[in-house]
Design a protein around this motif. Structure first.
Motif, PDB file in Angstrom:
ATOM      1  N   ALA A 122       0.977  -1.239   0.176  1.00 13.76           N
ATOM      2  CA  ALA A 122       0.059   0.113  -0.079  1.00 13.76           C
ATOM      3  C   ALA A 122       0.917   1.310   0.110  1.00 13.76           C
ATOM      4  N   PRO A 123       1.483   1.700  -1.380  1.00 13.01           N
ATOM      5  CA  PRO A 123       2.228   2.903  -1.365  1.00 13.01           C
ATOM      6  C   PRO A 123       1.298   4.083  -0.812  1.00 13.01           C
ATOM      7  N   ASP A 124       2.242   4.902   0.015  1.00 13.28           N
ATOM      8  CA  ASP A 124       1.927   6.169   0.565  1.00 13.28           C
ATOM      9  C   ASP A 124       1.119   5.884   1.847  1.00 13.28           C
ATOM     10  N   ASN A 125       1.017   4.620   2.325  1.00 14.50           N
ATOM     11  CA  ASN A 125       0.363   4.571   3.640  1.00 14.50           C
ATOM     12  C   ASN A 125       1.654   3.968   4.538  1.00 14.50           C
ATOM     13  N   TRP A 126       1.627   4.616   5.686  1.00 12.88           N
ATOM     14  CA  TRP A 126       2.790   4.613   6.392  1.00 12.88           C
ATOM     15  C   TRP A 126       2.405   4.071   8.023  1.00 12.88           C
ATOM     16  N   GLU A 127       3.257   3.158   8.564  1.00 13.26           N
ATOM     17  CA  GLU A 127       3.025   2.527   9.627  1.00 13.26           C
ATOM     18  C   GLU A 127       4.272   3.292  10.751  1.00 13.26           C
ATOM     19  N   CYS A 128       3.699   3.869  11.741  1.00 10.04           N
ATOM     20  CA  CYS A 128       4.743   4.741  12.606  1.00 10.04           C
ATOM     21  C   CYS A 128       4.702   4.437  14.073  1.00 10.04           C
ATOM     22  N   ASN A 129       5.846   4.509  14.563  1.00  7.28           N
ATOM     23  CA  ASN A 129       5.820   4.278  16.030  1.00  7.28           C
ATOM     24  C   ASN A 129       7.063   4.925  16.698  1.00  7.28           C
ATOM     25  N   PHE A 130       6.673   5.542  18.055  1.00  3.36           N
ATOM     26  CA  PHE A 130       7.676   6.227  18.631  1.00  3.36           C
ATOM     27  C   PHE A 130       8.603   5.292  19.505  1.00  3.36           C
TER      28      PHE A 130
ATOM     29  N   GLU B 194       2.694   2.135  20.558  1.00  5.02           N
ATOM     30  CA  GLU B 194       1.907   1.183  19.578  1.00  5.02           C
ATOM     31  C   GLU B 194       2.020   1.878  18.310  1.00  5.02           C
ATOM     32  N   MET B 195       1.778   1.076  17.178  1.00 11.61           N
ATOM     33  CA  MET B 195       1.739   1.578  15.899  1.00 11.61           C
ATOM     34  C   MET B 195       0.484   2.719  15.711  1.00 11.61           C
ATOM     35  N   TRP B 196       0.740   3.736  14.853  1.00 12.23           N
ATOM     36  CA  TRP B 196      -0.342   4.176  14.229  1.00 12.23           C
ATOM     37  C   TRP B 196      -0.081   4.680  12.837  1.00 12.23           C
ATOM     38  N   GLU B 197      -1.213   4.718  11.980  1.00 17.06           N
ATOM     39  CA  GLU B 197      -0.961   4.648  10.606  1.00 17.06           C
ATOM     40  C   GLU B 197      -1.530   6.115  10.082  1.00 17.06           C
ATOM     41  N   LEU B 198      -0.964   6.469   8.837  1.00 19.25           N
ATOM     42  CA  LEU B 198      -1.199   7.636   8.131  1.00 19.25           C
ATOM     43  C   LEU B 198      -0.913   7.732   6.558  1.00 19.25           C
ATOM     44  N   LYS B 199      -1.656   8.521   5.836  1.00 23.42           N
ATOM     45  CA  LYS B 199      -1.401   8.500   4.425  1.00 23.42           C
ATOM     46  C   LYS B 199      -0.555   9.838   4.104  1.00 23.42           C
ATOM     47  N   SER B 200       0.522   9.634   3.252  1.00 25.28           N
ATOM     48  CA  SER B 200       1.226  10.553   2.909  1.00 25.28           C
ATOM     49  C   SER B 200       1.979  10.472   1.406  1.00 25.28           C
TER      50      SER B 200
END
Length: 708
Positions: free
Chosen positions: A349-357, A403-409
């Motif tokens: 899923a391009p432009d879909n990001w999984e992020c965590n701190f 925990e992971m969070w997701e966003l589109k960019s």
């Protein structure tokens, strides 16, 4: 939100919306404390502990939890219990609860005993107190020490705020400490004094009870002269502080006058008795606990000097406590750390990001990670994408990931990060105390007595009234409840009527209805002789009703007896016995006849035998006459005084006399009087005088007057 925990021993329900805690437990509160007391002490405040206690007694309805802080503490406690029961140990050991706050000021701080960021508050107390525990002299000092025990990492931007400084020499300004940095193995120290006028009660209360009469439980603090006494000394230790008292060492020093020192009973610890020094050691006395040591020793007071009981020296340490009440309000600081956001674009899923701190502690100090705000773009934007409130301890070298969070960019996302964290210190409070309890003086009771008669000598076979005075007095203050006189009237003397016996205490006559007096055996007041002695028995109770407490005491008994046919060459004593009973109940005070000085009555057999003569001789000239008077004491007793008088006609005058006498005019001439003192048995007294006149001299009778 509804939280539920299931354990082998019961279920816990926490309704976060309704703020209700319900505990359904198969074990009691006491068993729960036994299992998890160390966690309760770490995670729960006193108020939350009370809520937990009530919940165990209200299983059906549950208990309302009003404060968010208590809700949070309860959640943490049962999470930790869950981890332990599932075999997941906590990351670090935490020794106190922490209330979340934006600045950490005004809240009890979370501490970690493993932290190399050390804060020490150590106080030294040296107090000399009287026997009742009231401080007389004291020296109280304290030291605050901030120490970096790391060998490689610095601490910077330290802010430490103290509270409870009212009883110290520290000012409000002193209580706010800011250090730019603290080098590895470096420290910072502040010394202060403690204001003793505001702090009167030591954490460990020391009481000594002394009982000089072990036959009763009521405490008696007096001795009797020349009477051996077993004395019990009970030393009571009571922990009045908010924590345990450790390393307790009590030393009791007995004066050499006490012998056979032994242990009667002990509640806790061990003792060592070496001659007259007793050392009592107790490893720990928990909060509100009380221990006692009872000792015994013997003493024989041989003087009336007060008996010193011996000093008590106490040494102990109060860990996690202070004498002044000073404490830590907040402590912050920073050291090496790094945090980042991992951004991973999804494979399918391009432009879909999984992020965590990710937060990483790169120092040798534990850190509290409290709050993370992830912002869109950079820190200057107000748009919050994600917020985390982990409130987690991150040990040295460890990391924490969110925990992971997701966003589109379409572009690689950038974030601003606001992270609230701080170093966690190890706080150590300790009080090292040295208390000296000064000895007290115990009185030695002693009575003295004397019995006196109005006459020291009386003639035989005569009826003579004699006043008897029997007096006893204390040497120093004494409190008695009752006393008994047994006063003997000698044989050959008629006793008094019991109603005529008089009693005086401290020169005040006591009303007859306050004491009892009787005479044994009964007697006939009109008998012609009294061949046996009689005893006056006088008893008085309720002495404190007529005598002021704590004063010296003088008791006097007066009566009149009469000699009836006292026999020659006899001495009559009339022995006396005195007994008194102290307040509180103690040993009997007794004066036996040998202790009461009695001057006996001597009986002398006096039969007067005297001779008097008068002779007249011619003088050396015409109309002169020499007169010789003689007096002979033919008795067996000294005549104390004798008056001899003679007279001459009116037509004569005195030319000389030996010894000189006193003259006085009378109706038909002159009278001469001689007073002679102390004439011994068989002693002859001669008086000579010469007269001259006209006419015939007619000699008159010589007068003899006795004053024996």
């Amino acid at each position: 939100m509804y939280r539920k925990w299931n354990y082998s021993w019961g279920n816990i329900d926490l309704d976060e919306k309704d703020k209700t805690l319900r505990i359904l437990s198969e074990i009691s509160l006491e068993e729960f404390r036994d299992r998890y007391s160390y966690m309760m002490d770490v995670y729960l405040s006193k108020e939350t502990k009370k809520i937990l206690k009530k919940s165990f007694h209200n299983e059906v309805s549950g208990i309302k939890v009003k404060k968010d802080e208590s809700m949070s503490e309860i959640t943490i406690l049962f999470d930790k219990i869950q981890e332990e029961e599932e075999g997941k140990p906590p990351l670090v050991t935490i020794e106190a609860s922490y209330e979340p706050g934006e600045t950490f000021e005004g809240e009890e701080r979370l501490i970690d005993k493993q932290s190399n960021y050390k804060i020490y508050i150590v106080e030294n107390v040296d107090v000399e107190a009287d026997h009742e525990g009231k401080p007389k002299e004291s020296e109280l000092t304290g030291t605050l020490k901030i120490e970096n025990k790391s060998e490689k990492d610095r601490i910077w931007d330290l802010d430490i705020i103290l509270d409870g400084i009212e009883n110290t020499s520290l000012t409000e300004e002193d209580a706010k400490i800011h250090l730019k940095e603290l080098d590895p193995e470096g420290d910072y120290t502040i010394d202060y004094n403690i204001k003793t006028e505001k702090v009167q009660t030591p954490p460990l209360k020391i009481t000594e009870k002394i009982n000089t009469w072990t036959e009763t439980e009521e405490e008696n603090n007096t001795y009797i002269l020349n009477k051996e006494s077993e004395t019990e000394f009970t030393i009571i230790l009571e922990n009045k502080s908010d924590g345990p008292v450790t390393d307790v060492e009590i030393t009791k020093e007995f004066p050499e006058t006490f012998q056979k020192i032994r242990k009667v009973s002990i509640d806790e610890g061990n003792i060592d008795i070496n001659d007259n020094i007793v050392i009592w050691k107790i490893p720990e006395i928990s909060q509100n606990s009380q221990f006692a040591l009872k000792l015994s020793g013997y003493i024989l007071p041989e003087t009336t000097d007060p008996v010193e009981t011996g000093k008590i020296n106490a040494k102990y340490v109060l860990r996690a406590g202070t004498f002044s009440g000073i404490g830590l309000k907040s402590a912050d600081g920073f050291s090496k750390n790094i945090f980042k956001v991992n951004k991973d674009e999804k494979e399918r899923a391009p432009d879909n990001w999984e992020c965590n701190f990710v937060f990483q502690n790169k120092s040798e100090f534990p850190m509290l990670l409290e709050n993370i705000d992830i912002l869109s773009g950079d820190v200057d934007t107000e748009e919050k994408l994600v917020k985390f409130e982990p409130r987690v301890l991150v040990p040295p070298g460890e990391r924490w990931e969110s925990e992971m969070w997701e966003l589109k960019s379409e572009d690689v996302p950038t974030f601003g990060k606001r992270v609230l964290f701080t170093l966690i210190p190890d706080l150590n409070k300790a009080l090292s105390a040295s208390i000296s309890l000064m000895p007290t003086d115990l009185y030695v009771l002693s009575f003295k007595g004397e019995k006196q008669y109005s006459a020291k000598e009386i003639p035989s076979f005569r009826v003579i009234p004699i006043k008897a005075t029997n007096k006893v007095w204390s040497e120093g203050p004494v409190d008695i409840v009752s006393f008994i006189f047994e006063d003997k009237v000698p044989n050959d003397f008629r006793p008094p009527d019991p109603n005529d016996v008089r009693l005086f205490i401290n020169d005040n006559e006591i009303d007859r209805d306050r004491f009892e007096a009787r005479i044994s055996p009964d007697f006939d007041a009109h008998a012609e002789e009294y061949p046996e002695e009689h005893t006056i028995i006088l008893k008085m109770d309720n002495v404190p009703e007529v005598v002021e407490k704590g004063k010296p005491l003088e008791i006097k008994l007066e009566y009149e007896m009469t000699s009836i046919k006292a026999k020659p060459d006899q001495e009559y004593r009339g022995d006396c016995l005195f007994k008194a009973y102290t307040i509180p109940e103690g040993p009997e005070i007794e004066l036996v006849p040998e202790d009461i000085i009695t001057t006996p009555i001597k009986v002398i057999h006096v039969r007067r035998k005297e001779s008097v003569a008068k002779a007249i001789f011619p003088g050396s000239e015409e109309d002169e006459y020499e007169i010789l008077l003689t007096f002979i004491n033919r008795g067996n007793q000294i005549i104390d005084e004798k008056v001899i008088a003679d007279q001459i006609p009116e037509n004569f005058e005195i030319l000389s006399m030996e010894p000189e006498g006193a003259t006085e005019e009378i109706e038909d001439g002159m009278k001469i009087v001689w007073t002679i003192q102390a004439i011994e048995p068989d002693q002859e007294i001669e008086i000579t005088y010469v007269i001259k006149g006209s006419g015939e001299y007619k000699a008159g009778e010589t007068e003899i007057l006795s004053k024996d």
